[in-house]
Design a protein around this motif. Structure first.
Motif, PDB file in Angstrom:
ATOM      1  N   ASN A   2       0.841  -1.189   0.000  1.00  0.00           N
ATOM      2  CA  ASN A   2       0.000   0.000   0.000  1.00  0.00           C
ATOM      3  C   ASN A   2       0.878   1.241   0.000  1.00  0.00           C
ATOM      4  OD1 ASN A   2      -2.396  -1.441   0.106  1.00  0.00           O
ATOM      5  ND2 ASN A   2      -2.273  -1.630   2.308  1.00  0.00           N
ATOM      6  N   THR A   3       0.781   2.029  -1.035  1.00  0.00           N
ATOM      7  CA  THR A   3       1.566   3.248  -1.152  1.00  0.00           C
ATOM      8  C   THR A   3       0.682   4.438  -0.840  1.00  0.00           C
ATOM      9  OG1 THR A   3       2.876   2.210  -2.885  1.00  0.00           O
ATOM     10  CG2 THR A   3       3.024   4.593  -2.705  1.00  0.00           C
ATOM     11  N   ARG A   4       1.163   5.303   0.051  1.00  0.00           N
ATOM     12  CA  ARG A   4       0.418   6.513   0.383  1.00  0.00           C
ATOM     13  C   ARG A   4       0.497   7.484  -0.792  1.00  0.00           C
ATOM     14  NH1 ARG A   4       3.797   5.812   4.747  1.00  0.00           N
ATOM     15  NH2 ARG A   4       4.864   7.743   4.213  1.00  0.00           N
ATOM     16  N   PRO A   5      -0.519   8.315  -0.990  1.00  0.00           N
ATOM     17  CA  PRO A   5      -0.537   9.251  -2.126  1.00  0.00           C
ATOM     18  C   PRO A   5       0.702  10.141  -2.210  1.00  0.00           C
ATOM     19  CG  PRO A   5      -2.694   9.171  -1.112  1.00  0.00           C
ATOM     20  CD  PRO A   5      -1.773   8.366  -0.229  1.00  0.00           C
ATOM     21  N   GLY A   6       1.189  10.644  -1.086  1.00  0.00           N
ATOM     22  CA  GLY A   6       2.364  11.505  -1.108  1.00  0.00           C
ATOM     23  C   GLY A   6       3.611  10.768  -1.557  1.00  0.00           C
ATOM     24  N   VAL A   7       3.727   9.508  -1.153  1.00  0.00           N
ATOM     25  CA  VAL A   7       4.872   8.686  -1.552  1.00  0.00           C
ATOM     26  C   VAL A   7       4.782   8.366  -3.042  1.00  0.00           C
ATOM     27  CG1 VAL A   7       6.022   6.472  -1.216  1.00  0.00           C
ATOM     28  CG2 VAL A   7       5.176   7.734   0.757  1.00  0.00           C
ATOM     29  N   CYS A   8       3.607   7.991  -3.496  1.00  0.00           N
ATOM     30  CA  CYS A   8       3.396   7.673  -4.915  1.00  0.00           C
ATOM     31  C   CYS A   8       3.784   8.861  -5.793  1.00  0.00           C
ATOM     32  CB  CYS A   8       1.945   7.277  -5.161  1.00  0.00           C
ATOM     33  SG  CYS A   8       1.551   6.965  -6.901  1.00  0.00           S
ATOM     34  N   ARG A  13       7.705   6.558 -11.889  1.00  0.00           N
ATOM     35  CA  ARG A  13       6.721   5.587 -12.385  1.00  0.00           C
ATOM     36  C   ARG A  13       7.232   4.907 -13.639  1.00  0.00           C
ATOM     37  NH1 ARG A  13       1.409   9.401 -11.607  1.00  0.00           N
ATOM     38  NH2 ARG A  13       1.413   9.249  -9.343  1.00  0.00           N
ATOM     39  N   PHE A  14       6.946   3.625 -13.728  1.00  0.00           N
ATOM     40  CA  PHE A  14       7.308   2.825 -14.896  1.00  0.00           C
ATOM     41  C   PHE A  14       6.029   2.217 -15.439  1.00  0.00           C
ATOM     42  CE2 PHE A  14      10.841   2.835 -11.930  1.00  0.00           C
ATOM     43  CZ  PHE A  14      11.885   3.254 -12.736  1.00  0.00           C
ATOM     44  N   SER A  15       5.871   2.265 -16.745  1.00  0.00           N
ATOM     45  CA  SER A  15       4.629   1.775 -17.343  1.00  0.00           C
ATOM     46  C   SER A  15       4.573   0.252 -17.434  1.00  0.00           C
ATOM     47  CB  SER A  15       4.424   2.390 -18.726  1.00  0.00           C
ATOM     48  OG  SER A  15       5.523   2.078 -19.556  1.00  0.00           O
ATOM     49  N   SER A  16       5.727  -0.409 -17.334  1.00  0.00           N
ATOM     50  CA  SER A  16       5.733  -1.869 -17.381  1.00  0.00           C
ATOM     51  C   SER A  16       6.684  -2.424 -16.331  1.00  0.00           C
ATOM     52  CB  SER A  16       6.162  -2.368 -18.756  1.00  0.00           C
ATOM     53  OG  SER A  16       7.543  -2.122 -18.961  1.00  0.00           O
ATOM     54  N   GLU A  17       6.432  -3.645 -15.935  1.00  0.00           N
ATOM     55  CA  GLU A  17       7.305  -4.302 -14.961  1.00  0.00           C
ATOM     56  C   GLU A  17       8.691  -4.517 -15.562  1.00  0.00           C
ATOM     57  OE1 GLU A  17       7.103  -7.966 -11.774  1.00  0.00           O
ATOM     58  OE2 GLU A  17       6.077  -8.209 -13.688  1.00  0.00           O
ATOM     59  N   ARG A  35       3.594  -3.141  -8.256  1.00  0.00           N
ATOM     60  CA  ARG A  35       2.522  -2.392  -8.896  1.00  0.00           C
ATOM     61  C   ARG A  35       1.801  -1.565  -7.850  1.00  0.00           C
ATOM     62  NH1 ARG A  35      -1.100  -4.089 -13.859  1.00  0.00           N
ATOM     63  NH2 ARG A  35      -1.532  -1.968 -14.505  1.00  0.00           N
ATOM     64  N   CYS A  36       1.737  -0.276  -8.074  1.00  0.00           N
ATOM     65  CA  CYS A  36       1.102   0.648  -7.140  1.00  0.00           C
ATOM     66  C   CYS A  36      -0.421   0.548  -7.260  1.00  0.00           C
ATOM     67  CB  CYS A  36       1.558   2.074  -7.447  1.00  0.00           C
ATOM     68  SG  CYS A  36       0.830   3.328  -6.385  1.00  0.00           S
ATOM     69  N   GLN A  37      -1.078   0.448  -6.115  1.00  0.00           N
ATOM     70  CA  GLN A  37      -2.539   0.356  -6.114  1.00  0.00           C
ATOM     71  C   GLN A  37      -3.206   1.695  -6.415  1.00  0.00           C
ATOM     72  OE1 GLN A  37      -3.432  -1.321  -2.296  1.00  0.00           O
ATOM     73  NE2 GLN A  37      -3.020  -3.410  -2.968  1.00  0.00           N
ATOM     74  N   LEU A  38      -2.459   2.783  -6.290  1.00  0.00           N
ATOM     75  CA  LEU A  38      -3.028   4.112  -6.564  1.00  0.00           C
ATOM     76  C   LEU A  38      -2.955   4.476  -8.043  1.00  0.00           C
ATOM     77  CD1 LEU A  38      -1.591   6.106  -3.539  1.00  0.00           C
ATOM     78  CD2 LEU A  38      -3.924   5.289  -3.847  1.00  0.00           C
ATOM     79  N   CYS A  39      -1.743   4.442  -8.595  1.00  0.00           N
ATOM     80  CA  CYS A  39      -1.562   4.902  -9.982  1.00  0.00           C
ATOM     81  C   CYS A  39      -1.565   3.755 -10.996  1.00  0.00           C
ATOM     82  CB  CYS A  39      -0.274   5.717 -10.111  1.00  0.00           C
ATOM     83  SG  CYS A  39       1.239   4.748  -9.920  1.00  0.00           S
ATOM     84  N   ARG A  40      -1.492   2.525 -10.521  1.00  0.00           N
ATOM     85  CA  ARG A  40      -1.492   1.314 -11.348  1.00  0.00           C
ATOM     86  C   ARG A  40      -0.235   1.180 -12.211  1.00  0.00           C
ATOM     87  NH1 ARG A  40      -3.663  -2.084  -8.889  1.00  0.00           N
ATOM     88  NH2 ARG A  40      -3.943  -3.368 -10.701  1.00  0.00           N
TER      89      ARG A  40
END
Length: 56
Positions: A2-8, A13-17, A35-40
């Protein structure tokens, strides 16, 4: 993870693994993608405590 919004918002960010893994392999410390649950998108973390092992 679980990533907090401020951390995210501060993390790269990377679009692929695959893209995240390529960057992690070049790092001087051990990093793993998740994989971030906020930004996907994918972020990198050095955290291992309490993490489930990922199947390869």
């Amino acid at each position: 993870m679980n990533t907090r919004p401020g951390v995210c918002a501060r993390k790269r960010r990377f679009s692929s693994e695959a893209e995240a893994i390529a960057v992690a392999l070049k790092a001087e410390i051990t990093l793993r993608p998740y994989r971030c649950q906020l930004c996907r998108d994918y972020h990198l973390t050095s955290r291992t405590k309490g993490m489930k092992s990922l199947p390869r």
